[in-house]
Design a protein around this motif. Structure first.
Motif, PDB file in Angstrom:
ATOM      1  N   VAL A  62       0.854  -1.189   0.000  1.00  0.00           N
ATOM      2  CA  VAL A  62       0.000   0.000   0.000  1.00  0.00           C
ATOM      3  C   VAL A  62       0.887   1.234   0.000  1.00  0.00           C
ATOM      4  CG1 VAL A  62      -1.861   1.242   1.151  1.00  0.00           C
ATOM      5  CG2 VAL A  62      -1.752  -1.261   1.334  1.00  0.00           C
ATOM      6  N   ALA A  63       0.809   2.026  -1.053  1.00  0.00           N
ATOM      7  CA  ALA A  63       1.608   3.242  -1.180  1.00  0.00           C
ATOM      8  C   ALA A  63       0.782   4.453  -0.776  1.00  0.00           C
ATOM      9  CB  ALA A  63       2.106   3.402  -2.607  1.00  0.00           C
ATOM     10  N   PHE A  64       1.305   5.247   0.143  1.00  0.00           N
ATOM     11  CA  PHE A  64       0.676   6.499   0.556  1.00  0.00           C
ATOM     12  C   PHE A  64       1.431   7.634  -0.115  1.00  0.00           C
ATOM     13  CE2 PHE A  64      -0.653   3.440   3.602  1.00  0.00           C
ATOM     14  CZ  PHE A  64      -1.866   3.872   4.110  1.00  0.00           C
ATOM     15  N   LEU A  65       0.802   8.263  -1.085  1.00  0.00           N
ATOM     16  CA  LEU A  65       1.434   9.334  -1.840  1.00  0.00           C
ATOM     17  C   LEU A  65       1.316  10.640  -1.063  1.00  0.00           C
ATOM     18  CD1 LEU A  65       2.737  10.189  -4.558  1.00  0.00           C
ATOM     19  CD2 LEU A  65       0.416  10.669  -5.375  1.00  0.00           C
ATOM     20  N   VAL A  66       2.451  11.233  -0.696  1.00  0.00           N
ATOM     21  CA  VAL A  66       2.427  12.426   0.144  1.00  0.00           C
ATOM     22  C   VAL A  66       3.268  13.545  -0.457  1.00  0.00           C
ATOM     23  CG1 VAL A  66       1.994  11.160   2.297  1.00  0.00           C
ATOM     24  CG2 VAL A  66       4.353  11.542   1.551  1.00  0.00           C
ATOM     25  N   SER A  67       2.916  14.759  -0.061  1.00  0.00           N
ATOM     26  CA  SER A  67       3.688  15.943  -0.428  1.00  0.00           C
ATOM     27  C   SER A  67       3.391  16.998   0.626  1.00  0.00           C
ATOM     28  CB  SER A  67       3.317  16.446  -1.829  1.00  0.00           C
ATOM     29  OG  SER A  67       1.968  16.883  -1.863  1.00  0.00           O
ATOM     30  N   ASP A  68       4.020  18.149   0.518  1.00  0.00           N
ATOM     31  CA  ASP A  68       3.771  19.209   1.495  1.00  0.00           C
ATOM     32  C   ASP A  68       2.277  19.496   1.614  1.00  0.00           C
ATOM     33  OD1 ASP A  68       6.398  19.701   2.297  1.00  0.00           O
ATOM     34  OD2 ASP A  68       6.759  21.090   0.638  1.00  0.00           O
ATOM     35  N   THR A 104      12.997  11.972  -1.261  1.00  0.00           N
ATOM     36  CA  THR A 104      12.944  11.546   0.138  1.00  0.00           C
ATOM     37  C   THR A 104      13.278  12.691   1.088  1.00  0.00           C
ATOM     38  OG1 THR A 104      15.220  10.736  -0.063  1.00  0.00           O
ATOM     39  CG2 THR A 104      13.447   9.112  -0.328  1.00  0.00           C
ATOM     40  N   ALA A 105      13.294  13.897   0.569  1.00  0.00           N
ATOM     41  CA  ALA A 105      13.475  15.063   1.438  1.00  0.00           C
ATOM     42  C   ALA A 105      12.251  15.190   2.350  1.00  0.00           C
ATOM     43  CB  ALA A 105      13.641  16.330   0.605  1.00  0.00           C
ATOM     44  N   PRO A 106      12.438  15.590   3.600  1.00  0.00           N
ATOM     45  CA  PRO A 106      11.304  15.694   4.523  1.00  0.00           C
ATOM     46  C   PRO A 106      10.227  16.636   3.982  1.00  0.00           C
ATOM     47  CG  PRO A 106      13.376  15.873   5.713  1.00  0.00           C
ATOM     48  CD  PRO A 106      13.717  15.936   4.264  1.00  0.00           C
ATOM     49  N   ILE A 107       8.978  16.269   4.237  1.00  0.00           N
ATOM     50  CA  ILE A 107       7.854  17.135   3.891  1.00  0.00           C
ATOM     51  C   ILE A 107       7.181  17.583   5.182  1.00  0.00           C
ATOM     52  CG2 ILE A 107       7.495  15.906   1.722  1.00  0.00           C
ATOM     53  CD1 ILE A 107       4.882  14.795   3.125  1.00  0.00           C
TER      54      ILE A 107
END
Length: 317
Positions: A62-68, A104-107
């Motif tokens: 299960v992929a959780f697509l995230v961004s700021d 992989t930079a922190p969001i």
């Protein structure tokens, strides 16, 4: 005792109770499609099972697509559901959960939560389920990753205004979907080729699914669990989470949001999102001798760019 052991203990102690609670209308993924049943109040409590086949061995990725700006409950709610599923006799977790972002930079998620993504778009494992929460404007690379990955997913699901991200891929064109109730109007305007279902807790159309706002993602995740592992497992998961919502068994349970509130001179609503405004601080615009008030400067900018699209949406002072 750690949290995982506590959940396992709760599952064991609560098994009899959970089975008793689920006796009526209990469905199994192996039983094939079953039509909706009704509760004591006459409301539908179930939808056609439409089962999914879990792998014989290994976990479902299960992929959780995230961004700021990713809204915490939109992805953490479903994450909690999937991590709490317990299948008797299985040593491995039913679902393998991971986050994916452009880098992989922190969001910074909503409220300032700092997240370091597990994978990038280029090295993420191929998912069978994708969860798309409300988040920042997607890049072309993100949209292309969703398109390519969805060719092989069992479910690609949006939560809240994550529906805008999914819609921008073009995958929802000609299909049905829902979103956060305050986003109905801009969603319908921006994507006229998508059949927007107002008042739906979630909508399923092929391998695409969309949940309403915020907590609706929990219900759609439980629905996905039911499709893979049956009604009893989904009910035990909800029971162990102490989640008492029934929306995952009734996609039409958001009817309170089916009709938009009426704007009046005394109680004007934002013509863009339909939500309450604070007259003391609200941005405003005048169009054809009428004054319109907005929840935010962004909503005002949206209105000002195309006022004719929104002018009939509300009566103003």
């Amino acid at each position: 005792m750690n949290g995982r052991k506590l959940l396992k203990t709760a599952a064991d102690l609560g098994l009899i109770t959970a089975i008793a609670l689920s006796a009526i209308g209990e469905l199994s993924a192996s039983s094939g499609p079953v039509e909706a049943t009704s509760g004591p109040d006459g409301n539908k409590l179930a939808v056609t099972v439409n089962p999914l086949k879990p792998p014989v061995q290994g976990s479902i990725p299960v992929a959780f697509l995230v961004s700021d700006g990713a809204v915490i409950i939109d992805f953490c709610g479903p994450w909690e559901v999937f991590q709490d599923v317990n299948i008797p006799g299985r040593s491995n977790a039913p679902f393998r959960l991971y986050t994916v972002a452009e880098t992989t930079a922190p969001i910074r998620a909503s409220g300032g939560m700092r997240i370091v993504p597990d994978y990038t778009l280029t090295n993420a494992p191929a998912p069978k389920v994708i969860v798309i929460p409300a988040q920042s404007e997607p890049s072309a690379a993100v949209l292309e990753w969703i398109r390519k990955s969805t060719k092989n997913t069992d479910v690609t699901m949006s939560v809240c205004t994550g529906a805008f991200v999914l819609a921008k891929t073009g995958l929802l064109s000609g299909k049905a979907a829902t979103t956060f109730h305050a986003a109905f109007r801009p969603f319908a305007i921006q994507f006229p080729d998508i059949h927007l279902k107002r008042g739906a807790r979630f909508v399923e159309d092929g391998n695409l699914a969309s949940a309403g706002g915020l907590s609706s993602g929990i219900d759609l995740a439980l629905r996905v669990v039911e499709r893979y592992f049956g009604r009893e497992i989904a009910q035990k998961t909800a029971y162990n989470m102490e989640y008492q919502g029934q929306g995952w068994m009734n996609p039409d349970s958001n009817q309170i949001y089916a009709s938009m509130p009426v704007s009046t001179a005394e109680h004007p609503l934002c013509p863009v999102c339909g939500m309450d405004v604070d007259l003391a601080t609200a941005p405003k615009s005048v169009f054809k001798d009428k004054t319109y008030y907005f929840c935010s400067q962004d909503d005002k900018a949206t209105f000002d760019a195309a006022p004719d699209k929104f002018a009939d949406a509300t009566r103003t002072r």
